[in-house]
Design an enzyme around this catalytic site. Structure first.
Site, short mmCIF file in Angstrom:
data_model
loop_
_atom_site.label_atom_id
_atom_site.label_comp_id
_atom_site.label_asym_id
_atom_site.label_seq_id
_atom_site.Cartn_x
_atom_site.Cartn_y
_atom_site.Cartn_z
CB THR A 1 -16.04 -1.60 -12.30
OG1 THR A 1 -16.08 -2.73 -11.40
CG2 THR A 1 -17.44 -1.22 -12.71
CB SER A 2 -14.20 -6.64 -14.09
OG SER A 2 -13.91 -6.79 -12.69
CG HIS B 1 -13.67 -1.41 -2.29
ND1 HIS B 1 -13.52 -1.92 -3.56
CD2 HIS B 1 -14.80 -1.97 -1.78
CE1 HIS B 1 -14.54 -2.75 -3.81
NE2 HIS B 1 -15.33 -2.78 -2.75
CB VAL C 1 -8.22 3.05 -2.61
CG1 VAL C 1 -9.23 2.00 -2.15
CG2 VAL C 1 -7.12 2.40 -3.44
CG ASP C 2 -7.81 6.88 -7.70
OD1 ASP C 2 -7.78 5.93 -8.50
OD2 ASP C 2 -8.72 7.73 -7.69
CE1 TYR D 1 -3.17 -3.13 1.15
CE2 TYR D 1 -4.17 -1.49 -0.29
CZ TYR D 1 -4.17 -2.75 0.27
OH TYR D 1 -5.17 -3.64 -0.05
CD GLN E 1 -16.04 -1.64 -7.72
OE1 GLN E 1 -15.93 -2.83 -7.39
NE2 GLN E 1 -16.20 -1.25 -8.97
N1 APR Z 1 -11.18 2.58 -20.03
C1 APR Z 1 -12.31 1.92 -19.66
N2 APR Z 1 -12.31 0.71 -19.05
C2 APR Z 1 -11.10 0.17 -18.78
C3 APR Z 1 -9.87 0.81 -19.11
C4 APR Z 1 -9.96 2.06 -19.76
N3 APR Z 1 -8.85 2.74 -20.13
N4 APR Z 1 -8.84 -0.01 -18.72
C5 APR Z 1 -9.41 -1.09 -18.16
N5 APR Z 1 -10.76 -1.00 -18.21
C6 APR Z 1 -11.75 -1.93 -17.68
C7 APR Z 1 -11.41 -3.40 -17.87
O1 APR Z 1 -11.88 -3.85 -19.13
C8 APR Z 1 -12.19 -4.03 -16.71
O2 APR Z 1 -13.52 -4.29 -17.08
O3 APR Z 1 -11.83 -1.72 -16.29
C9 APR Z 1 -12.19 -2.94 -15.64
C10 APR Z 1 -11.20 -3.19 -14.52
O4 APR Z 1 -11.66 -4.31 -13.80
P1 APR Z 1 -10.84 -4.80 -12.52
O5 APR Z 1 -9.39 -4.86 -12.84
O6 APR Z 1 -11.53 -6.04 -12.02
O7 APR Z 1 -10.99 -3.63 -11.45
P2 APR Z 1 -12.27 -3.29 -10.57
O8 APR Z 1 -13.54 -3.71 -11.23
O9 APR Z 1 -12.15 -1.88 -10.16
O10 APR Z 1 -12.05 -4.22 -9.26
C11 APR Z 1 -13.01 -4.11 -8.24
O11 APR Z 1 -11.64 -5.58 -6.89
O12 APR Z 1 -9.68 -6.28 -5.95
C12 APR Z 1 -10.81 -5.53 -5.74
O13 APR Z 1 -10.83 -3.77 -4.21
C13 APR Z 1 -10.46 -4.08 -5.51
O14 APR Z 1 -11.89 -2.19 -5.93
C14 APR Z 1 -11.30 -3.34 -6.53
C15 APR Z 1 -12.35 -4.35 -6.92
#
Ligand code: APR
Length: 238
Positions: free
Chosen positions: A177-178, A110, A94-95, A59, A92
């Site tokens: 977000t995924s 989060h 943390v920045d 972190y 979600q």
């Molecule tokens: N523009 C738009 N979407 C994007 C870009 C971009 N430049 N780059 C990546 N993505 C999309 C990816 O296609 C994916 O669907 O952002 C998503 C990122 O998904 P994750 O990596 O799973 O991140 P996130 O959904 O924020 O994770 C949720 O998981 O580990 C925990 O606490 C952590 O808050 C986090 C949570």
């Protein structure tokens, strides 16, 4: 489910993909954090108990990077919506890039890198900006300081408030977000049937019912969408 939505209310649910173009890593992309680190070692109470120094180092590095990153055009476009709408950002992430872009109502599900908390039963919270946390560094209640981050297996914060905001928003934008992690991901199910629902991402395993999936980069898709929403507001304003 409320019977009606608030016509000028927008809720944005954001994830790490929104900050990707600010240089901050996502989690599940090929170069994501969970492909570089084992999440249970650096982002779980078990990892904290086993090797707190590894958790603090993880972190400390992310806090430094986030502190020196800049908001991108998508963060700015979301903040600009406040000229014509009530905008609640539920993130979600943390920045602090939403806040630094000018968003004034941001809910961090989060936690936040810029804060630390004590490990007492009733933890105290401290703003630390980009300062590292060291093993042995104690809060004024005498307990070890930890990142103010919600780890896997810990209670996600503000969910009731977040769900209520999603439920009465006329427009819901989900970006970067995924939707892999619950309960945060379940917020999409609270969107009103009559709300305009848009999902912006590079790729999605599945798109929630009723959402218009706009594949693409946040810095390209989000400004185009917010400009259309601002034009809509201008056209309907007295
Ligand atoms: N523009 C738009 N979407 C994007 C870009 C971009 N430049 N780059 C990546 N993505 C999309 C990816 O296609 C994916 O669907 O952002 C998503 C990122 O998904 P994750 O990596 O799973 O991140 P996130 O959904 O924020 O994770 C949720 O998981 O580990 C925990 O606490 C952590 O808050 C986090 C949570």
């Amino acid at each position: 489910m409320p019977t009606a939505v608030q016509a000028n209310k927008i809720v944005v649910l954001s994830g790490s993909g929104l900050s990707a173009e600010s240089g901050l890593p996502t989690f599940r992309d090929s170069n994501g954090l969970w492909n570089q680190y084992a999440w249970h070692e650096v982002a779980s109470p078990e990892g904290w108990r086993a090797r707190p120094e590894a958790v603090l180092a993880f972190y400390n590095e992310r806090r430094h990077k986030a502190w020196h990153a800049q908001p991108n055009a998508a963060h700015a476009a979301i903040a600009a919506l406040e000229a014509a709408y009530e905008v609640i950002v539920i993130t979600q992430n943390v920045d602090a890039l939403h806040e630094r872009a000018g968003s004034t109502q941001v809910i961090h599900l989060h936690g936040e890198l810029a804060y630390a908390r004590s490990t007492a039963a009733q933890p105290k919270r401290y703003r630390i900006d980009d300062a590292p946390i060291a093993l042995g560094q104690l809060a004024d209640d005498g307990t070890q300081l930890r990142p103010d981050i919600v780890w896997f297996g810990e209670q996600t914060q503000y969910m009731d408030e977040a769900r209520a905001h999603v439920a009465d928003a006329a427009k819901v934008l989900v970006v970067g977000t995924s939707l892999s992690v619950h309960p945060a991901a379940s917020l999409v199910w609270a969107a009103h049937a009559t709300a305009e629902k848009v999902l912006v991402s590079l790729e999605m395993d599945s798109v929630p019912d009723g959402f218009d999936f706009q594949r693409g980069k946040a810095t390209e898709r989000v400004p185009a969408l917010t400009q259309a929403w601002l034009a809509q507001a201008a056209a309907t304003s007295p």
